[in-house]
Scaffold this motif. Sequence first.
Motif, PDB file in Angstrom:
ATOM      1  N   GLY A   1       0.782  -1.227   0.000  1.00 49.13           N
ATOM      2  CA  GLY A   1       0.000   0.000   0.000  1.00 49.13           C
ATOM      3  C   GLY A   1       0.810   1.271   0.000  1.00 49.13           C
ATOM      4  N   GLY A   2       2.031   1.194  -0.493  1.00 45.68           N
ATOM      5  CA  GLY A   2       2.849   2.400  -0.591  1.00 45.68           C
ATOM      6  C   GLY A   2       3.757   2.647   0.587  1.00 45.68           C
ATOM      7  N   ALA A   3       3.856   1.699   1.526  1.00 42.26           N
ATOM      8  CA  ALA A   3       4.799   1.843   2.640  1.00 42.26           C
ATOM      9  C   ALA A   3       6.231   1.685   2.145  1.00 42.26           C
ATOM     10  CB  ALA A   3       4.504   0.833   3.738  1.00 42.26           C
ATOM     11  N   THR A   4       6.409   0.803   1.169  1.00 44.15           N
ATOM     12  CA  THR A   4       7.697   0.636   0.501  1.00 44.15           C
ATOM     13  C   THR A   4       7.451   0.470  -0.993  1.00 44.15           C
ATOM     14  OG1 THR A   4       7.708  -1.776   0.752  1.00 44.15           O
ATOM     15  CG2 THR A   4       8.745  -0.475   2.516  1.00 44.15           C
ATOM     16  N   TRP A   5       8.450   0.837  -1.773  1.00 45.66           N
ATOM     17  CA  TRP A   5       8.388   0.669  -3.222  1.00 45.66           C
ATOM     18  C   TRP A   5       9.678   0.000  -3.684  1.00 45.66           C
ATOM     19  CZ3 TRP A   5       4.299   2.132  -6.389  1.00 45.66           C
ATOM     20  CH2 TRP A   5       3.301   2.909  -5.780  1.00 45.66           C
ATOM     21  N   GLU A   6       9.550  -0.951  -4.574  1.00 44.67           N
ATOM     22  CA  GLU A   6      10.723  -1.601  -5.144  1.00 44.67           C
ATOM     23  C   GLU A   6      10.893  -1.151  -6.593  1.00 44.67           C
ATOM     24  OE1 GLU A   6      12.145  -5.807  -4.213  1.00 44.67           O
ATOM     25  OE2 GLU A   6      11.356  -6.035  -6.259  1.00 44.67           O
ATOM     26  N   VAL A   7      12.076  -0.636  -6.905  1.00 44.50           N
ATOM     27  CA  VAL A   7      12.363  -0.107  -8.236  1.00 44.50           C
ATOM     28  C   VAL A   7      13.511  -0.896  -8.842  1.00 44.50           C
ATOM     29  CG1 VAL A   7      12.859   1.947  -9.585  1.00 44.50           C
ATOM     30  CG2 VAL A   7      11.752   2.168  -7.343  1.00 44.50           C
TER      31      VAL A   7
END
Length: 506
Positions: A87-93
Motif C-alpha cells: 500500500g505504498g509503505a515501501t516501493w521496489e524499483v
Amino acid sequence: MVLALAGCASGQAPSSVAPSTGGEPVAGGTLRVLEQAQPTGFDPVQVFSSTSMPVTYTALYGQFLVPDPETGVYECGQCESFTTEDGGATWEVVTRKGLTFTDGTPFDAEALKYNWDRIKDPALGSASAGIASQIDHIEIVDERTAKLVMVVPNPGFIGLMPIYALQWIASPTALEKGTEEFNKNPIGAGPFVLDSWTPNGVLKLKKNPDYYDAPRPYLDALEIQGVPDNAQRLNGLISGGADLILNSDASIFAEGKAAGFTETNYTFNGGIGFMLNTSKPPFDDVRARNALAYALNLDQLSDAVTKGYPSVPETLFTKDSPFYEDIPLQTYDAKKAQELFDELADEGNPVEFAYTVFPGPGQTVFDALQAQLSTYENVTVTADQRDTSEQGVVGTTGDYQVLTSSLAFSDPASRLWATLHGDAERTNYSRINDPELNEALDAAVAATDPAEQKKQWATVQELLAELDPYILYQQFFNGTLSASEVNGIVMYGYTTPAAADLWLQQ
C-alpha cells in the motif's frame, strides 16, 4: 494488493491532441524550440517545474517513467518495474538491464539512491525536496534494485514522480565533479548530449548515438532557448525563428492557431489558483478562507490574467473524466464575503495578508486581486515581492500566506492525496489537515470499484469547496504550438513532449 505501474490510471480520458504524424518517422534535421524557462544549469535539483523545460530535460536525461496517453497508465522507461506490495509503505524499483550513462558508468540502483538522496538535501534547495523527503531512506537490494522506505505510506507516490525532478537521473560520477564542471558537461542517459551552451542564450544538443531505445531519437540536433514571456515565444514562432514553442496560456493558443500553427494541448483536471497557507493567520481560520473565496469574481480575475480568455475551473474534474461531478468549487457572493470579513474584524482579526509575487505574470495577478478586494472593508492585501530563485521553495518551507500554485493533475490518486492529506506533510504545501478530507482521500485511493471511487472523489470535491485551501482561477494547459513539419508531439501530463519522439518532415 499490489499497486504497480499497471494500476496507475489517471482517472481522466486522454485529452491530448497530436498533429498529423505525416507517415512514418524519418531521421535527420535540427529542431528549434522555445521553452518557458532559461536553464541556469543542468543539475536536476535545479529545475523548478517539469513543464517549464521538458524538452531540455527529457533530451538530456530521458524519461524514467512514461505516461501512456491511451490508458493513463505510467509505464517504465528507464526502469524495468516500479511496484509496491504494502500500500505504498515501501516501493521496489528495478532499473533497466544494461543501461548506462553517456560517460559509460552504470545506470543502476546506486545511481537512483545518489540522485534521490541529493534532492532531499536542504543545502541544495531543490523545489522537489518535498516529494523526495517522503522517502525515509533507500536500501540497495541488489545492483539493479532499490527499495524505497517511505516516511508514511503513499499509495500514489509513483504518480508524483513525473511532476518533479526525481524523473531525471544524472550520472553520480559527473555530479561529483561539482556544479561548474557538470554544467559544462551534463551527463545523463537521454537521447541527446550537450553540444554547446551559452547562458541566457542558445542550448545546442546533438543526438546520442548510443541511446538505448533505437531508432529514437529521430532528430540530429536540438537548439533550445528559454523565453519566459508568452508573447515573445509566439513572435519567435511567427517570425520563423523557432519551429516549436511550449505554451500554457489560452490567449497564445488562440493567436497561434489563428496564425496557422498547430496546437497540441493537454488540459489537466484541477487548475491554477491561489494557495492559502492554512497553518498561519489569517487563513488558519476557515472563515477567512471562505471570505476570500466568496469575495473574488474569478471570471473577472481570470480575464485580467489571460488577456480576455478566462478559463476558470468550475469543477475539480473536467467533463471528460469518469469522476466528473457538477460540484462547484467556488461561489461568488459579495454579501457573504463582507459579512465574514466584518465578523472577523469584530473579533479583532481583520483579514490582512500578503500575496507572494514572482517576476512574470505575478504582478498582473496581484493587481487584479488587489483591485477586487479594494471594494470590501476589513480586508487588505499587500505584495510580497520575491526573486525567481525562491519560486517553488517558499511553498515547501511554508514561508508565505498566499501564492499562486497548481492543483492540476492527471492522476487524482497520487496528486490529490499528496497535496491535500494531512499525513503528506512534505508535499501538502497549503498545510490543510482536515479529518474528513483525510478519510475521503484514503477511501478514494483504496477503492478499486469505479463507482466507489467516483463516490469518494465527490466527497473530496465537496470538502474542498467547504475548506477552500485553494481558490482556482485558471485551467492548467500543457501544450505546444508548432510549424506543420514538426511531428511526433504527444502531450499528456507532465514532462511532455518527449524529445526522443520528435521528428521533422523532410
